[in-house]
Motif scaffolding. Structure first.
Motif, PDB file in Angstrom:
ATOM      1  N   ILE A   1      13.612  11.238  -0.730  1.00 14.72           N
ATOM      2  CA  ILE A   1      13.681  11.214  -2.191  1.00 14.72           C
ATOM      3  C   ILE A   1      13.816   9.786  -2.701  1.00 14.72           C
ATOM      4  CG2 ILE A   1      15.082  11.879  -4.181  1.00 14.72           C
ATOM      5  CD1 ILE A   1      15.737  14.487  -2.735  1.00 14.72           C
ATOM      6  N   ALA A   2      14.680   8.997  -2.040  1.00 16.89           N
ATOM      7  CA  ALA A   2      14.930   7.624  -2.506  1.00 16.89           C
ATOM      8  C   ALA A   2      13.671   6.773  -2.458  1.00 16.89           C
ATOM      9  CB  ALA A   2      16.036   6.988  -1.671  1.00 16.89           C
ATOM     10  N   TYR A   3      12.908   6.896  -1.375  1.00 18.22           N
ATOM     11  CA  TYR A   3      11.723   6.052  -1.237  1.00 18.22           C
ATOM     12  C   TYR A   3      10.531   6.565  -2.040  1.00 18.22           C
ATOM     13  CZ  TYR A   3      13.565   2.934   2.364  1.00 18.22           C
ATOM     14  OH  TYR A   3      14.275   1.970   3.031  1.00 18.22           O
ATOM     15  N   TYR A   4      10.272   7.878  -1.952  1.00 19.02           N
ATOM     16  CA  TYR A   4       8.996   8.375  -2.469  1.00 19.02           C
ATOM     17  C   TYR A   4       9.084   9.007  -3.860  1.00 19.02           C
ATOM     18  CZ  TYR A   4       7.525   7.284   2.183  1.00 19.02           C
ATOM     19  OH  TYR A   4       7.268   6.607   3.339  1.00 19.02           O
ATOM     20  N   ALA A   5      10.282   9.390  -4.273  1.00 18.84           N
ATOM     21  CA  ALA A   5      10.428   9.906  -5.637  1.00 18.84           C
ATOM     22  C   ALA A   5      10.908   8.829  -6.593  1.00 18.84           C
ATOM     23  CB  ALA A   5      11.402  11.089  -5.659  1.00 18.84           C
ATOM     24  N   PHE A   6      11.435   7.731  -6.038  1.00 16.51           N
ATOM     25  CA  PHE A   6      11.998   6.696  -6.922  1.00 16.51           C
ATOM     26  C   PHE A   6      11.491   5.297  -6.600  1.00 16.51           C
ATOM     27  CE2 PHE A   6      15.329   3.581  -7.948  1.00 16.51           C
ATOM     28  CZ  PHE A   6      15.410   3.774  -9.317  1.00 16.51           C
ATOM     29  N   ALA A   7      11.720   4.826  -5.376  1.00 16.72           N
ATOM     30  CA  ALA A   7      11.504   3.413  -5.045  1.00 16.72           C
ATOM     31  C   ALA A   7      10.035   3.000  -5.148  1.00 16.72           C
ATOM     32  CB  ALA A   7      12.046   3.112  -3.646  1.00 16.72           C
ATOM     33  N   LEU A   8       9.145   3.716  -4.472  1.00 13.32           N
ATOM     34  CA  LEU A   8       7.738   3.323  -4.473  1.00 13.32           C
ATOM     35  C   LEU A   8       7.077   3.471  -5.847  1.00 13.32           C
ATOM     36  CD1 LEU A   8       6.524   4.581  -0.985  1.00 13.32           C
ATOM     37  CD2 LEU A   8       6.843   2.227  -1.740  1.00 13.32           C
ATOM     38  N   PRO A   9       7.341   4.567  -6.603  1.00 10.75           N
ATOM     39  CA  PRO A   9       6.806   4.597  -7.973  1.00 10.75           C
ATOM     40  C   PRO A   9       7.314   3.442  -8.825  1.00 10.75           C
ATOM     41  CG  PRO A   9       7.459   6.796  -7.303  1.00 10.75           C
ATOM     42  CD  PRO A   9       7.946   5.859  -6.234  1.00 10.75           C
ATOM     43  N   LEU A  10       8.592   3.109  -8.682  1.00 11.13           N
ATOM     44  CA  LEU A  10       9.138   1.974  -9.431  1.00 11.13           C
ATOM     45  C   LEU A  10       8.491   0.670  -8.990  1.00 11.13           C
ATOM     46  CD1 LEU A  10      11.197   0.824 -11.441  1.00 11.13           C
ATOM     47  CD2 LEU A  10      12.867   0.735  -9.562  1.00 11.13           C
ATOM     48  N   ALA A  11       8.275   0.520  -7.687  1.00  9.74           N
ATOM     49  CA  ALA A  11       7.631  -0.686  -7.168  1.00  9.74           C
ATOM     50  C   ALA A  11       6.219  -0.837  -7.734  1.00  9.74           C
ATOM     51  CB  ALA A  11       7.585  -0.639  -5.641  1.00  9.74           C
ATOM     52  N   LEU A  12       5.494   0.267  -7.824  1.00  3.64           N
ATOM     53  CA  LEU A  12       4.134   0.230  -8.370  1.00  3.64           C
ATOM     54  C   LEU A  12       4.142  -0.159  -9.843  1.00  3.64           C
ATOM     55  CD1 LEU A  12       1.126   0.746  -7.880  1.00  3.64           C
ATOM     56  CD2 LEU A  12       1.524   3.144  -8.469  1.00  3.64           C
ATOM     57  N   ILE A  13       5.090   0.385 -10.594  1.00  2.00           N
ATOM     58  CA  ILE A  13       5.187   0.059 -12.025  1.00  2.00           C
ATOM     59  C   ILE A  13       5.547  -1.405 -12.217  1.00  2.00           C
ATOM     60  CG2 ILE A  13       6.516   0.502 -14.128  1.00  2.00           C
ATOM     61  CD1 ILE A  13       6.767   3.422 -13.194  1.00  2.00           C
ATOM     62  N   LEU A  14       6.558  -1.871 -11.499  1.00  2.00           N
ATOM     63  CA  LEU A  14       7.011  -3.257 -11.668  1.00  2.00           C
ATOM     64  C   LEU A  14       5.961  -4.257 -11.210  1.00  2.00           C
ATOM     65  CD1 LEU A  14      10.726  -2.976 -10.436  1.00  2.00           C
ATOM     66  CD2 LEU A  14       9.929  -3.238 -12.787  1.00  2.00           C
ATOM     67  N   SER A  15       5.241  -3.939 -10.134  1.00  2.00           N
ATOM     68  CA  SER A  15       4.298  -4.906  -9.575  1.00  2.00           C
ATOM     69  C   SER A  15       2.984  -4.967 -10.344  1.00  2.00           C
ATOM     70  CB  SER A  15       4.026  -4.580  -8.104  1.00  2.00           C
ATOM     71  OG  SER A  15       3.454  -3.287  -7.985  1.00  2.00           O
ATOM     72  N   LYS A  16       2.437  -3.816 -10.709  1.00  2.00           N
ATOM     73  CA  LYS A  16       1.117  -3.785 -11.338  1.00  2.00           C
ATOM     74  C   LYS A  16       1.190  -3.668 -12.854  1.00  2.00           C
ATOM     75  CE  LYS A  16      -2.460  -2.248  -9.388  1.00  2.00           C
ATOM     76  NZ  LYS A  16      -3.559  -1.387  -8.875  1.00  2.00           N
ATOM     77  N   VAL A  17       1.999  -2.728 -13.345  1.00  2.00           N
ATOM     78  CA  VAL A  17       2.051  -2.500 -14.793  1.00  2.00           C
ATOM     79  C   VAL A  17       2.776  -3.634 -15.502  1.00  2.00           C
ATOM     80  CG1 VAL A  17       2.833  -0.935 -16.612  1.00  2.00           C
ATOM     81  CG2 VAL A  17       1.952  -0.005 -14.456  1.00  2.00           C
ATOM     82  N   MET A  18       3.926  -4.031 -14.950  1.00  2.00           N
ATOM     83  CA  MET A  18       4.729  -5.077 -15.598  1.00  2.00           C
ATOM     84  C   MET A  18       4.399  -6.476 -15.080  1.00  2.00           C
ATOM     85  SD  MET A  18       8.405  -3.142 -16.009  1.00  2.00           S
ATOM     86  CE  MET A  18       8.945  -4.374 -17.207  1.00  2.00           C
ATOM     87  N   GLY A  19       3.566  -6.569 -14.033  1.00  2.00           N
ATOM     88  CA  GLY A  19       3.060  -7.861 -13.592  1.00  2.00           C
ATOM     89  C   GLY A  19       3.984  -8.704 -12.738  1.00  2.00           C
ATOM     90  N   TYR A  20       4.998  -8.088 -12.093  1.00  2.00           N
ATOM     91  CA  TYR A  20       5.912  -8.875 -11.257  1.00  2.00           C
ATOM     92  C   TYR A  20       5.387  -9.056  -9.834  1.00  2.00           C
ATOM     93  CZ  TYR A  20       9.437  -8.537 -14.916  1.00  2.00           C
ATOM     94  OH  TYR A  20      10.119  -8.653 -16.103  1.00  2.00           O
TER      95      TYR A  20
END
Length: 601
Positions: free
Chosen positions: A532-551
Motif C-alpha cells: 500500500i505504501a509504495y503502490y497506493a501512495f509513494a509511486l503515484p506521488l513520485a509521478l505527480i511531483l516529478s512530471k506534473v510539478m516538474g521536480y
C-alpha cells in the motif's frame, strides 16, 4: 569423490533419530481449533470437545475427552475460563514438551547406542546427545540483557553485511566484463541482470518464511523440524521457479514488444536461457543460508563468498576475454551459473566438515517434503510482497528517470546503486535481529523477546544514521566512482545532499522493522503495509511531483521516500502494540504440532 561422499553422509546423517514419528501431544485450550485428526467422533479436533472454547459439555463430551486423554498426552488443566489462565496452562505445557523432547532424544540414543556399542552404549550416548546442548543457548530459560543482545546483534550482523555486499557485487561484475564488448551487449546484460534480480527476489521472499519457521524451531529445540522446513522450502521454491524458467526461455516473445533492437532482444534472452541452469543452485544457497543462520552461524555465507567472488571475477574474464578459450558474450552467464553451483557446493562442504550438521536429520521422505506447503506459502507470499515492493519501486524510478534525459538517467542509476549498497547494512541487521527474536519466541521467552526487539530497533537507528552520515560526507567521492561527467556528478551530489542521505534513515528503520515482523510471523501485515505504501501512495506521488510539478529526480525520491517513512512509522506502531500472547501461542502450536494427520496417534 569427497563431494559425493559428503552429500551421501549429509543425506543419511542421524538416521537413528531422523524424522521420528512421535506421538502427537495436544495443547490446552487456545480458543482456536488448530487440530483435526479424522472423520470419526473420537478423531475430532481437540477444541471440538470444548463448548465455546472453555467449558466441556455434558457426559458425551466428557467421555470423548477421556477417550482422547487416554491416547494422547494432555496437560492437567484442560478447561480455563480466562485467557490468562489459558496462557499459563499453554506455557506450562510447552515447558513439559520442551523437557520431554530432550528426554526422548536421549532415551532413543541410549537405546540405539546400547544396541551398537553394548555395555559402552550409556557412555557413548552422553557424547552423541551432547550435540543437542553443547554450544546451544536454551532460549526458554536464558536470561539476557541489553548489553549482551547488542553484542550478539553486532556479531551476527557484521558477516551478513559483507555477505550481502559481495552478492550484490556479482551483477556489477557482469556489467563491467561485458560492457566493453559493445553498446548492445551492455544494454542486454543490464536488462538481463534487472530481470534476473526481480525474479530472484521472489525466491528471497519465499526464503524469508524460514526467518520465522527455523529460528522459532531452534528456540523450541525442535531441530529436526528445522531440517524439514528447509527441505520443504527448497522444493517449494524449485516448483515455483518452473513458470519463471519458462518465462526466461520464451522471453524473446515478450521482450520484442518492449525493445525495438532485435540484437538486444536476442542477447538478453540468451543470457536468461543460460541462467536457468544456475537458478536451482541460487535457490538452494539462499535457503541453506537460513538453515545456518537459524543456528547462529552467520559467517558461513561470508566465507563461501570470499572464495567464490574471486573465482567469479577470474572465470568471467577468462570465459569472455581469453583469446584462446574465451566465448565472448555468453561466457558471462556461463560464469554466473558455475559460480552459483560453486557457492552451493561450498555451503554443503561447510555443513559437512565445519559446522551446522547437528541440525541436519537427513533427507526426508517425499511425502514429508511435499506436505504442509500451505504453511510455507502462507509466510512466503507476504515475504515476496515485502521484498518485491521495494525492488520494483527502484526499477520503476529508473524507468521514470529515462524520460528526463540521459544525464538524469545516469544520475538516477548511480544514486540507486549507492542506495542499494547502503541498504545492505540495515538489511543485515534485519536478518540478524529476526533470527534472534524468533529464537526467543520459539523458546517462549517473553523477556528475551522484548529486549532483543528493543535492541534491534535501536540497531536500526544506528545503522541507518551511519548510512546517512557516510552518504552525506562522501557524496563527491561516491559520485566520481560512477562517472567523471561534471553534470552527472553535480546532480548526484545534489541528490545525496541531503535528500537521499536522510531517506536512508527511514529505509533502514523500515527494513529492520520488517525483520521483526518476520520473527513474529506477521509477514502478512508487513507485506500489506509495503504494498500500500509504495503502490497506493509513494509511486503515484513520485509521478505527480516529478512530471506534473516538474521536480524531476527530486520529485521521484521525495515520493518514494514518503513511502519509506510511512512503512517505518506503520511497522513501528504494529510492533509497539504487538499481541505477544498471541504470537507466543501461534509459535508454540507451530513448533509442537509438527506431525501431520497421517501420523500414528
Amino acid at each position: 569423490m569427497v563431494l559425493f561422499t559428503s552429500i551421501n553422509n549429509l543425506a543419511n546423517v542421524n538416521n537413528g533419530a531422523a524424522f521420528r514419528r512421535r506421538k502427537l501431544f495436544i495443547p490446552p485450550s487456545t480458543r482456536q481449533p488448530m487440530f483435526k485428526y479424522g472423520e470419526d467422533e473420537d478423531d475430532r479436533s481437540f477444541l471440538s470437545l470444548i463448548e465455546n472454547g472453555s467449558v466441556f459439555e455434558e457426559e458425551e463430551d466428557i467421555s470423548d475427552t477421556a477417550s482422547v486423554s487416554t491416547s494422547r498426552s494432555l496437560p492437567e488443566s484442560l478447561s480455563s475460563a480466562h485467557t490468562n489462565e489459558d496462557q499459563e496452562s499453554f506455557h506450562s505445557w510447552l515447558v513439559e514438551e520442551h523437557n520431554r523432547r530432550i528426554s526422548e532424544i536421549e532415551e532413543e540414543e541410549d537405546m540405539l547406542n546400547a544396541n551398537i556399542y553394548g555395555h559402552r552404549g550409556r557412555r557413548r550416548s552422553s557424547i552423541t546427545s551432547s550435540k543437542y546442548s553443547q554450544g546451544w543457548e536454551d532460549f526458554m530459560k536464558i536470561k539476557t540483557n541489553y548489553i549482551h543482545e547488542s553484542y550478539v546483534l553486532f556479531r551476527h550482523a557484521t558477516p551478513l553485511i559483507i555477505t550481502f555486499i559481495l552478492e550484490h557485487f556479482f551483477s556489477i561484475v557482469c556489467l563491467i566484463v561485458v560492457g566493453k564488448l559493445g553498446t548492445d551487449e551492455l544494454a542486454a546484460v543490464s536488462l538481463a541482470t534487472m530481470t534476473s534480480t526481480i525474479t530472484f527476489a521472489i525466491f528471497e521472499g519465499i526464503a524469508t518464511s524460514l526467518d520465522t519457521l527455523c529460528p522459532q524451531a531452534v528456540g523450541a529445540r525442535n531441530y529436526e523440524m528445522m531440517s524439514l522446513y528447509v527441505q520443504r522450502c527448497i522444493m517449494f521454491s524449485w516448483t515455483v521457479f518452473i513458470p519463471c524458467g519458462l518465462f526466461w526461455w520464451f522471453s524473446p516473445y515478450f521482450l520484442k514488444y518492449i525493445i525495438d533492437n532485435e540484437n538486444v532482444v536476442h542477447l538478453t534472452s540468451t543470457f536468461l536461457r543460460i541462467l536457468i541452469l544456475g537458478a536451482p543452485a541460487y535457490i538452494f544457497f539462499e535457503n541453506s543460508k537460513r538453515f545456518l543462520q537459524s543456528q547462529g552461524i552467520f559467517e558461513a555465507g561470508t566465507g563461501v563468498l570470499f572464495i567464490s567472488a574471486p573465482i567469479n571475477i577470474g572465470l568471467s574474464w577468462f570465459l569472455v576475454w581469453n583469446s584462446k578459450f574465451g566465448l565472448g558474450y555468453i561466457g558471462s552467464p556461463i560464469a554466473t551459473v558455475i559460480n552459483f553451483w560453486i557457492m552451493s557446493i561450498l555451503l554443503v562442504l561447510y555443513v559437512r566438515f565445519i559446522d551446522g550438521k547437528k541440525c541436519w536429520f537427513g533427507i526426508a521422505s517425499i511425502k514429508d517434503i511435499f506436505s504442509d506447503w500451505g504453511q510455507i506459502g502462507h509466510l512466503a507470499l507476504p515475504g515476496v510482497v515485502m521484498i518485491e515492493s521495494e525492488y520494483l519501486a527502484y526499477e520503476i524510478m529508473t524507468l521514470f528517470a529515462s524520460y528526463f534525459g540521459t544525464t538524469a538517467l545516469a544520475a538516477q542509476s548511480a544514486v540507486a546503486s549507492i542506495a542499494s549498497i547502503a541498504y545492505m547494512v540495515p538489511f543485515a541487521v534485519s536478518i540478524a535481529a529476526s533470527t534472534r527474536i524468533a529464537n526467543f519466541i520459539g523458546g517462549q521467552n517473553l523477556a528475551g523477546s522484548l529486549i532483543s526487539t528493543k535492541v534491534a530497533m535501536l540497531g536500526a537507528l544506528v545503522a541507518s544514521s551511519t548510512n546517512c552520515l557516510i552518504l552525506f560526507t562522501f557524496r563527491t567521492h561516491l559520485a566520481h566512482i560512477f562517472t567523471d561527467d561534471p553534470k552527472v556528478v553535480n546532480l548526484i551530489e545534489n541528490l545525496l545532499h541531503p535528500l537521499v542521505a536522510i531517506l536512508q534513515i527511514f529505509d533502514g528503520i523500515a527494513s529492520v522493522n520488517s525483520g521483526i515482523l518476520r520473527a513474529q510471523g506477521l509477514q502478512k501485515i508487513g507485506g500489506l503495509i509495503n504494498f500500500i505504501a509504495y503502490y497506493a501512495f509513494a509511486l503515484p506521488l513520485a509521478l505527480i511531483l516529478s512530471k506534473v510539478m516538474g521536480y524531476k529526480l527530486y520529485g521521484l525520491w521525495i515520493g518514494v521516500g514518503s513511502g519509506m517513512l510511512i512503512i517505518a512509522l506503520s511497522t513501528f506502531f504494529v510492533i509497539l502494540f504487538s499481541d505477544w500472547d498471541q504470537i507466543f501461542m501461534q509459535a508454540g502450536l507451530l513448533n509442537e504440532s509438527d506431525d501431520d494427520d497421517d501420523n500414528e496417534l
